[in-house]
Every structure is written in C-alpha cells, then in structure tokens.
Design a protein around this motif. Structure first.
Motif, PDB file in Angstrom:
ATOM      1  N   ARG A 234      54.600  33.415  69.985  1.00  0.00           N
ATOM      2  CA  ARG A 234      55.679  33.262  70.875  1.00  0.00           C
ATOM      3  C   ARG A 234      55.428  31.907  71.551  1.00  0.00           C
ATOM      4  O   ARG A 234      54.112  31.630  71.904  1.00  0.00           O
ATOM      5  N   GLY A 235      56.397  31.297  72.000  1.00  0.00           N
ATOM      6  CA  GLY A 235      56.344  29.761  72.898  1.00  0.00           C
ATOM      7  C   GLY A 235      56.366  30.359  74.429  1.00  0.00           C
ATOM      8  O   GLY A 235      56.407  31.402  74.768  1.00  0.00           O
ATOM      9  N   TRP A 236      56.196  29.158  75.224  1.00  0.00           N
ATOM     10  CA  TRP A 236      56.194  29.334  76.712  1.00  0.00           C
ATOM     11  C   TRP A 236      57.353  30.173  77.268  1.00  0.00           C
ATOM     12  O   TRP A 236      57.227  31.082  77.663  1.00  0.00           O
ATOM     13  N   ALA A 237      58.593  29.835  76.877  1.00  0.00           N
ATOM     14  CA  ALA A 237      59.781  30.528  77.387  1.00  0.00           C
ATOM     15  C   ALA A 237      59.670  32.195  76.917  1.00  0.00           C
ATOM     16  O   ALA A 237      59.981  32.880  77.765  1.00  0.00           O
ATOM     17  N   ALA A 238      59.344  32.461  75.823  1.00  0.00           N
ATOM     18  CA  ALA A 238      59.481  33.793  75.409  1.00  0.00           C
ATOM     19  C   ALA A 238      58.492  34.596  76.200  1.00  0.00           C
ATOM     20  O   ALA A 238      58.542  35.733  76.292  1.00  0.00           O
ATOM     21  N   TRP A 239      57.062  34.010  76.220  1.00  0.00           N
ATOM     22  CA  TRP A 239      56.066  34.664  76.958  1.00  0.00           C
ATOM     23  C   TRP A 239      56.594  34.739  78.359  1.00  0.00           C
ATOM     24  O   TRP A 239      56.195  35.995  79.175  1.00  0.00           O
ATOM     25  N   PHE A 240      57.137  33.844  79.030  1.00  0.00           N
ATOM     26  CA  PHE A 240      57.610  34.180  80.262  1.00  0.00           C
ATOM     27  C   PHE A 240      58.580  35.159  80.661  1.00  0.00           C
ATOM     28  O   PHE A 240      58.578  35.981  81.370  1.00  0.00           O
ATOM     29  N   ALA A 241      59.538  35.284  79.687  1.00  0.00           N
ATOM     30  CA  ALA A 241      60.307  36.242  79.558  1.00  0.00           C
ATOM     31  C   ALA A 241      59.888  37.781  79.572  1.00  0.00           C
ATOM     32  O   ALA A 241      60.463  38.643  80.133  1.00  0.00           O
ATOM     33  N   GLU A 242      58.982  37.760  78.714  1.00  0.00           N
ATOM     34  CA  GLU A 242      58.339  39.007  78.451  1.00  0.00           C
ATOM     35  C   GLU A 242      57.497  39.532  79.605  1.00  0.00           C
ATOM     36  O   GLU A 242      57.699  40.750  80.048  1.00  0.00           O
ATOM     37  N   LEU A 243      56.620  38.510  80.128  1.00  0.00           N
ATOM     38  CA  LEU A 243      55.908  38.913  81.303  1.00  0.00           C
ATOM     39  C   LEU A 243      56.837  39.105  82.221  1.00  0.00           C
ATOM     40  O   LEU A 243      56.729  40.158  83.356  1.00  0.00           O
TER      41      LEU A 243
END
Length: 185
Positions: free
Chosen positions: A21-30
């Motif tokens: 995952r990239g940054w945006a996907a990790w931020f959305a997940e968190l």
C-alpha cells in the motif's frame, strides 16, 4: 534547512513495493481503525499484527501518519521530545571512530570547542555523551561494513524545539563530514 517529513523521504512507490500500500491507502486504513486516538506503539503493533508490515516499515508508516494527522511534528519523538539525526559512512574501522569520539585530543580536531561529556563508550559499537552541559544527549551507533568501513549513525535527543532540530541536523551533517575527512586522510 527544512527537515523533511517521512512521507517526503520514503516514496509512495517504495512504500507500496514493501508493504502493498502507498501513503494514502495506509492513512485511510488507519483512519478507519481510529488511529488518531491510539498511541504510537499501538499503531505500529497493529500494522505488524494485522497486516504483517515489517518493523521498520511499521514505524515509518506510524510516524508518517502521526505527522500527517498533527499528532507529532517532524523531529519530534512519540514521547514529545525533539531529536535530530545524521549518518555517514567512513572508510575507517569502528574502533577508530569510537576513539574519535572518546579521545579528547582527537575529538577536538573534528568537533572543536564542543560542550561534550562522555557518558559511555563501547569500542567499535557505540558512544553516548551529554551535550551542552547535559541539556541534550548524543548517541552514536557504529555498524561495520567491512574491515575498514563503518556506518556512523548519530542521534541527538532532548532538543528544545523544531528550530534546534534543523540547526543540529545541519551541524551534524557538516561535523560528520569533517570526521570522515579526518579519518580518511
């Protein structure tokens, strides 16, 4: 000299290659998990346990998230103190680099007039010292990269604020360069 966020240092592509995952996907997940209400340790542990993210990348994603969500500033630790770091690869043995920190005469050649008080040193491994009368501290870790090549990693903790982080980041970059030149003469 502005200190960069981890999201500027670790590319989205590199993060995706290592974690899926990239940054945006990790931020959305968190965000969906409610990470803004959790501790640094909880977030990193969640990334390891729930997604199998390796330790270094779990820490990087956690720090990136905390910086992007205003939970910590660049240069600030999860405990709230301020820290700067620097590293340099030097063509010298780890023992010789330890000596460059521990020996007053040799240290004066590359770190003149420093308010430096040695706390501990393990030849070829590490050095810790108080700085500025003990108001801050440096920790040096040495990683041999062969018989006469060593990576020097330096952390300067207990700094006053973000401005001090920027100042010391530049300072240590310059001083470690002088150390490298001295030991490679």
């Amino acid at each position: 000299m502005a200190v960069k966020k981890i999201t500027e240092k670790l590319s989205d592509q590199a993060l995706t290659e290592e974690t899926g995952r990239g940054w945006a996907a990790w931020f959305a997940e968190l965000d969906a998990w409610g990470a803004t209400g959790r501790t640094h340790t909880d977030i990193a542990r969640h990334l390891v346990d729930a997604y199998g993210v390796s330790g270094w990348y779990a820490q990087s994603v956690t720090v990136g998230y905390e910086q992007e969500r205003g939970m910590r500033e660049v240069g600030q630790s999860c405990e709230g103190d301020w820290q700067a770091s620097g590293s340099r690869t030097v063509h010298a043995s780890a023992e010789r680099i330890t000596e460059a920190f521990a020996d007053d005469t040799l240290r004066e050649r590359w770190l003149p007039h420093a308010d430096f008080s040695l706390r501990t040193h393990r030849p070829g491994k590490s050095v810790t010292a108080d700085w500025d009368g003990g108001s801050s501290r440096i920790s040096v870790y040495l990683t041999p990269k062969g018989a006469d090549k060593t990576q020097v990693g330096l952390g300067h903790t207990k700094l006053a604020d973000a401005d001090a982080v920027a100042v010391y980041k530049a300072f240590w970059k310059e001083r470690l360069g002088v150390l490298k030149s001295l030991l490679e003469e």
